[in-house]
Design a protein around this motif. Sequence first.
Motif, PDB file in Angstrom:
ATOM      1  N   TYR A 124       0.928  -1.343   0.020  1.00  0.00           N
ATOM      2  CA  TYR A 124      -0.104  -0.016  -0.175  1.00  0.00           C
ATOM      3  C   TYR A 124       0.901   1.386   0.008  1.00  0.00           C
ATOM      4  O   TYR A 124       0.696   2.300  -0.514  1.00  0.00           O
ATOM      5  N   LEU A 125       1.912   1.396   0.932  1.00  0.00           N
ATOM      6  CA  LEU A 125       2.617   2.519   0.862  1.00  0.00           C
ATOM      7  C   LEU A 125       3.651   2.621  -0.243  1.00  0.00           C
ATOM      8  O   LEU A 125       3.852   3.980  -0.480  1.00  0.00           O
ATOM      9  N   THR A 126       3.689   1.695  -1.216  1.00  0.00           N
ATOM     10  CA  THR A 126       4.571   1.852  -2.308  1.00  0.00           C
ATOM     11  C   THR A 126       3.595   1.954  -3.521  1.00  0.00           C
ATOM     12  O   THR A 126       3.961   2.214  -4.761  1.00  0.00           O
ATOM     13  N   GLY A 127       2.212   2.326  -3.204  1.00  0.00           N
ATOM     14  CA  GLY A 127       1.178   2.564  -4.412  1.00  0.00           C
ATOM     15  C   GLY A 127       1.017   1.286  -5.377  1.00  0.00           C
ATOM     16  O   GLY A 127       0.725   1.619  -6.427  1.00  0.00           O
ATOM     17  N   ARG A 128       0.960   0.105  -4.608  1.00  0.00           N
ATOM     18  CA  ARG A 128       0.796  -1.121  -5.451  1.00  0.00           C
ATOM     19  C   ARG A 128      -0.361  -2.003  -4.794  1.00  0.00           C
ATOM     20  O   ARG A 128      -0.596  -2.041  -3.432  1.00  0.00           O
ATOM     21  N   SER A 129      -0.985  -2.891  -5.333  1.00  0.00           N
ATOM     22  CA  SER A 129      -1.791  -4.038  -5.110  1.00  0.00           C
ATOM     23  C   SER A 129      -0.599  -4.937  -4.401  1.00  0.00           C
ATOM     24  O   SER A 129       0.659  -4.900  -4.876  1.00  0.00           O
ATOM     25  N   LEU A 130      -1.223  -5.897  -3.555  1.00  0.00           N
ATOM     26  CA  LEU A 130      -0.094  -6.972  -3.062  1.00  0.00           C
ATOM     27  C   LEU A 130       0.553  -7.626  -4.181  1.00  0.00           C
ATOM     28  O   LEU A 130       1.670  -8.019  -4.034  1.00  0.00           O
ATOM     29  N   SER A 131      -0.266  -8.233  -5.313  1.00  0.00           N
ATOM     30  CA  SER A 131       0.116  -8.891  -6.268  1.00  0.00           C
ATOM     31  C   SER A 131       1.308  -8.428  -7.158  1.00  0.00           C
ATOM     32  O   SER A 131       2.308  -8.681  -7.568  1.00  0.00           O
ATOM     33  N   THR A 132       0.835  -6.882  -7.419  1.00  0.00           N
ATOM     34  CA  THR A 132       1.844  -6.031  -8.187  1.00  0.00           C
ATOM     35  C   THR A 132       3.077  -6.042  -7.232  1.00  0.00           C
ATOM     36  O   THR A 132       4.222  -6.137  -7.943  1.00  0.00           O
ATOM     37  N   PHE A 133       2.980  -5.733  -6.116  1.00  0.00           N
ATOM     38  CA  PHE A 133       4.229  -5.544  -5.112  1.00  0.00           C
ATOM     39  C   PHE A 133       4.949  -6.606  -5.228  1.00  0.00           C
ATOM     40  O   PHE A 133       6.123  -6.464  -5.321  1.00  0.00           O
ATOM     41  N   LYS A 134       4.544  -7.881  -5.048  1.00  0.00           N
ATOM     42  CA  LYS A 134       5.231  -8.986  -5.306  1.00  0.00           C
ATOM     43  C   LYS A 134       5.869  -9.140  -6.557  1.00  0.00           C
ATOM     44  O   LYS A 134       7.141  -9.711  -6.824  1.00  0.00           O
TER      45      LYS A 134
END
Length: 266
Positions: free
Chosen positions: A192-202
């Motif tokens: 969230y803090l990097t502006g991404r969904s969890l799947s996109t973050f991973k």
Amino acid sequence: MSIETTRLPIRFSCYFTRSRSGEQFVPEHTIGYVVSGKLEVNDGTEAVSFREGDLYFCRRNRLGKYTKHPGESGEFRSISIFFEQGTLRNFSMNYGYTSGGMTAGKSFQHLPAPSVLSHYMESLKVYESLLKEQGKGELLLVKQHEALLLLLQLKPEVKDILFDFSVPGKIDLEAFMVRNYHFNVDLKRFAYLTGRSLSTFKRDFEKVFHLTPSRWLLQRRLQEAHYLIKEQKKAASDIYLDLGFEDLSHFSYAFKKQYGIAPSFV
């Protein structure tokens, strides 16, 4: 011993006898006032101290480590007022306040004190007993509203922060994680803090670091621990919490598995 009142817009915190450390995610904009003792906070970039009589502002969506030190009375006491997004949206519509756009700034900053607002915060001590009574929440909401008006009078430019309702934008993942790896928060929060969904973050994480987030976090924390123990002569018991480990036994197990030796023998 620690006592904290929650669920209402005003929180009274009291901690006795010895220093207390921890970390937290700051979900809402907050005004804080130190009644007694000292509060030290660190957002990974800057360390700030607030002493008795200090007034401060915390920005939402920030990570921070804190230490509360009791004062001469043997107590740490503080008063905090939280401003949820729904409250601020209603205030914005009723009073016509709008943000001039996203602004950079410190996670935790001093507010001018003494001031009308700091005296106001001091006066709230008499309302602490109301939290033990039923049906007094409406009065505390009124006091929250008053504090917001005083804050805007004291520091008008804070409106650009308070009434910016945008979600965090997509930011540089590598820079953010290198700066914040030692915070013990879950992957959803990092995402969230990097502006991404969890799947996109991973997915983005593995592209950048060539490891899963969990594996990279463990390795990065252990690398820092090894350096601090070997080069800085730090004790494991003094650093494991600062590096995002929940308990000493888990840290020691992970360290020995990584380096083949217990932290005490480095």
